[in-house]
Design a protein around this motif. Structure first.
Motif, PDB file in Angstrom:
ATOM      1  N   ILE A  33       0.866  -1.176   0.000  1.00 22.12           N
ATOM      2  CA  ILE A  33       0.000   0.000   0.000  1.00 22.12           C
ATOM      3  C   ILE A  33       0.899   1.220   0.000  1.00 22.12           C
ATOM      4  O   ILE A  33       1.710   1.401   0.917  1.00 22.12           O
ATOM      5  CB  ILE A  33      -0.931   0.010   1.230  1.00 22.12           C
ATOM      6  CG1 ILE A  33      -1.846  -1.214   1.181  1.00 22.12           C
ATOM      7  CG2 ILE A  33      -1.751   1.306   1.279  1.00 22.12           C
ATOM      8  CD1 ILE A  33      -2.717  -1.390   2.408  1.00 22.12           C
ATOM      9  N   GLY A  35       1.331   5.542  -0.589  1.00 16.11           N
ATOM     10  CA  GLY A  35       0.594   6.783  -0.486  1.00 16.11           C
ATOM     11  C   GLY A  35       1.462   7.798   0.223  1.00 16.11           C
ATOM     12  O   GLY A  35       2.328   7.420   1.016  1.00 16.11           O
ATOM     13  N   LYS A  41      -2.642   5.804   5.528  1.00 12.80           N
ATOM     14  CA  LYS A  41      -2.096   4.441   5.560  1.00 12.80           C
ATOM     15  C   LYS A  41      -2.077   3.873   6.984  1.00 12.80           C
ATOM     16  O   LYS A  41      -2.529   2.758   7.226  1.00 12.80           O
ATOM     17  CB  LYS A  41      -0.663   4.428   4.975  1.00 12.80           C
ATOM     18  CG  LYS A  41      -0.563   5.022   3.577  1.00 12.80           C
ATOM     19  CD  LYS A  41       0.847   4.968   3.025  1.00 12.80           C
ATOM     20  CE  LYS A  41       1.895   5.813   3.769  1.00 12.80           C
ATOM     21  NZ  LYS A  41       1.617   7.258   3.822  1.00 12.80           N
ATOM     22  N   THR A  42      -1.545   4.660   7.898  1.00 11.19           N
ATOM     23  CA  THR A  42      -1.461   4.200   9.287  1.00 11.19           C
ATOM     24  C   THR A  42      -2.854   4.011   9.876  1.00 11.19           C
ATOM     25  O   THR A  42      -3.121   3.036  10.583  1.00 11.19           O
ATOM     26  CB  THR A  42      -0.635   5.209  10.119  1.00 11.19           C
ATOM     27  OG1 THR A  42       0.697   5.218   9.602  1.00 11.19           O
ATOM     28  CG2 THR A  42      -0.598   4.832  11.591  1.00 11.19           C
ATOM     29  N   ASP A 165       4.221  -1.146   8.974  1.00 10.65           N
ATOM     30  CA  ASP A 165       3.963   0.275   8.716  1.00 10.65           C
ATOM     31  C   ASP A 165       5.270   1.031   8.454  1.00 10.65           C
ATOM     32  O   ASP A 165       6.002   1.348   9.387  1.00 10.65           O
ATOM     33  CB  ASP A 165       3.213   0.893   9.906  1.00 10.65           C
ATOM     34  CG  ASP A 165       2.507   2.182   9.523  1.00 10.65           C
ATOM     35  OD1 ASP A 165       2.805   2.744   8.448  1.00 10.65           O
ATOM     36  OD2 ASP A 165       1.646   2.633  10.320  1.00 10.65           O
ATOM     37  N   GLU A 166       5.540   1.277   7.197  1.00  8.89           N
ATOM     38  CA  GLU A 166       6.735   2.020   6.755  1.00  8.89           C
ATOM     39  C   GLU A 166       8.025   1.581   7.416  1.00  8.89           C
ATOM     40  O   GLU A 166       8.739   2.398   8.012  1.00  8.89           O
ATOM     41  CB  GLU A 166       6.522   3.522   6.983  1.00  8.89           C
ATOM     42  CG  GLU A 166       5.416   4.070   6.106  1.00  8.89           C
ATOM     43  CD  GLU A 166       5.565   5.559   5.833  1.00  8.89           C
ATOM     44  OE1 GLU A 166       6.689   5.969   5.479  1.00  8.89           O
ATOM     45  OE2 GLU A 166       4.582   6.274   5.958  1.00  8.89           O
ATOM     46  N   VAL A 196       3.054  -1.320   4.072  1.00 10.54           N
ATOM     47  CA  VAL A 196       2.714   0.074   3.805  1.00 10.54           C
ATOM     48  C   VAL A 196       4.007   0.856   3.650  1.00 10.54           C
ATOM     49  O   VAL A 196       4.896   0.747   4.482  1.00 10.54           O
ATOM     50  CB  VAL A 196       1.888   0.626   4.991  1.00 10.54           C
ATOM     51  CG1 VAL A 196       1.965   2.139   5.032  1.00 10.54           C
ATOM     52  CG2 VAL A 196       0.442   0.181   4.882  1.00 10.54           C
ATOM     53  N   GLU A 197       4.131   1.595   2.567  1.00 15.61           N
ATOM     54  CA  GLU A 197       5.409   2.262   2.302  1.00 15.61           C
ATOM     55  C   GLU A 197       5.255   3.578   1.556  1.00 15.61           C
ATOM     56  O   GLU A 197       4.342   3.752   0.764  1.00 15.61           O
ATOM     57  CB  GLU A 197       6.306   1.347   1.450  1.00 15.61           C
ATOM     58  CG  GLU A 197       7.213   0.436   2.254  1.00 15.61           C
ATOM     59  CD  GLU A 197       8.289   1.201   3.035  1.00 15.61           C
ATOM     60  OE1 GLU A 197       8.594   2.357   2.678  1.00 15.61           O
ATOM     61  OE2 GLU A 197       8.822   0.632   4.009  1.00 15.61           O
ATOM     62  N   GLN A 198       6.188   4.498   1.823  1.00 13.72           N
ATOM     63  CA  GLN A 198       6.334   5.645   0.928  1.00 13.72           C
ATOM     64  C   GLN A 198       7.426   5.349  -0.075  1.00 13.72           C
ATOM     65  O   GLN A 198       7.497   5.950  -1.136  1.00 13.72           O
ATOM     66  CB  GLN A 198       6.711   6.891   1.734  1.00 13.72           C
ATOM     67  CG  GLN A 198       5.526   7.480   2.469  1.00 13.72           C
ATOM     68  CD  GLN A 198       5.817   8.872   2.986  1.00 13.72           C
ATOM     69  OE1 GLN A 198       6.089   9.790   2.223  1.00 13.72           O
ATOM     70  NE2 GLN A 198       5.762   9.012   4.291  1.00 13.72           N
ATOM     71  N   ILE A 213      -3.107   4.848  -2.182  1.00 11.21           N
ATOM     72  CA  ILE A 213      -4.155   5.642  -1.554  1.00 11.21           C
ATOM     73  C   ILE A 213      -3.772   7.111  -1.456  1.00 11.21           C
ATOM     74  O   ILE A 213      -2.622   7.478  -1.265  1.00 11.21           O
ATOM     75  CB  ILE A 213      -4.640   5.107  -0.179  1.00 11.21           C
ATOM     76  CG1 ILE A 213      -3.548   5.074   0.868  1.00 11.21           C
ATOM     77  CG2 ILE A 213      -5.238   3.745  -0.274  1.00 11.21           C
ATOM     78  CD1 ILE A 213      -4.121   4.624   2.219  1.00 11.21           C
TER      79      ILE A 213
END
Ligand SMILES: Nc1ncnc2c1ncn2[C@@H]1O[C@H](COP(=O)(O)OP(=O)(O)O)[C@@H](O)[C@H]1O
Ligand SMILES: [Mg+2]
Length: 261
Positions: A33, A35, A41-42, A165-166, A196-198, A213
């Protein structure tokens, strides 16, 4: 395995952050995911893990299902124990004043069996650096080591599905590469992963499918290989699109102007 259906989440009754998100996670995959900062995201992971109420957030619409049954409103420990869903929060939550090994021990709190030592060995097999630092306090470990510890602690709960989470936040590219190759191995051992990542590039390279997202909505989804090729993804998240180059040129022009002033 995990189904999120039209999820709407607000904080403090008024701040609307997720505006109807639906997505599926298939057993055995690595789902990505991506965004920007603040996309939600979190919040999404907190909602799934049963932790949204700790942040004064509420699920006002939609449902979350694990293996077909709703887990909405269950408490975090229940979701972990009953469904094997473990959430590794952002910012590497480890106990600074405990040693690496004590942290792993503390993370096995939800277990009744006597295999804690064997499982610690298994964590050390994945993360060799944790073995060599086992008697060092976690607070002295580097960011990368703390992230590995946070994931190691999650492994002590024997998860079927891990929400990350990241994990790459603030880590050097080489450390990120090492970390992601271990995440891939964990997946190959049978753990389903939601990442979940940037850092879209690194994540999409190990992922199978992905969702993008923006402001609490899914704007794009597809196979990871296709997302990597997608123009918008390249432009906004990989920094290699046409517009990005233009703005880079603009930046150079701006610098030149400044020099004249
Ligand atoms: N506990 C909270 N109370 C109020 N607003 C929050 C809270 N947590 C996050 N937010 C807001 O929700 C939005 C999404 O945040 P978050 O889910 O952390 O996004 P991301 O993880 O994609 O950066 C942001 O605008 C953030 O400021
Ligand atoms: Mg976040």
């Amino acid at each position: 395995m995990l189904a999120i259906e039209n999820l709407r989440v607000v904080y403090h009754d008024v701040i609307s952050v997720l505006n109807g998100i639906s997505l599926d996670v298939n057993e055995g995959e690595i789902l990505i995911i991506i965004g920007a900062n603040g996309a939600g995201k979190t919040t999404l992971l907190r909602s799934v893990a049963g932790m949204i109420d700790f942040y004064d957030g509420d699920i006002i619409e939609g449902d979350i299902k694990m293996e077909g049954s709703s887990i909405k409103g269950l408490d975090a420990a229940d979701i972990m124990k009953r469904y094997g869903l473990t959430y590794v929060m952002e910012d590497r939550p480890v106990f600074w004043y405990l040693t690496i090994e004590e942290n792993l021990g503390a993370a096995s709190f939800s277990r009744w069996d006597k295999h804690v030592k064997t499982d610690m060995e298994e964590v050390y097999e994945y993360f060799a650096v944790l073995r060599s630092l086992r008697n060092k306090r976690a607070g002295y470990a580097s960011g990368g080591e703390q992230q590995m510890l946070a994931i190691g602690m999650a492994l002590m709960t024997k998860p079927k599905i891990l929400l990350l989470d990241e994990p790459s936040l603030g880590l050097a590219p080489l450390i990120t590469e090492e970390l992601f190759s271990i995440i891939k191995k964990l997946n190959e051992s049978g753990i389903t992963i939601v990442l979940v990542e940037q850092n879209a590039n690194a994540a999409l390279n190990i992922g199978i499918r992905g969702y993008v997202i923006e402001t609490g909505r899914i704007v794009l989804d597809g196979k990871a290989v296709d997302l990597l090729k997608n123009e918008d993804v390249r432009e906004f998240y990989l920094g290699s699109g046409e517009k990005e180059r233009k703005s880079y040129k603009d930046a150079k022009r701006y610098k030149r102007r400044k020099r004249w002033l």
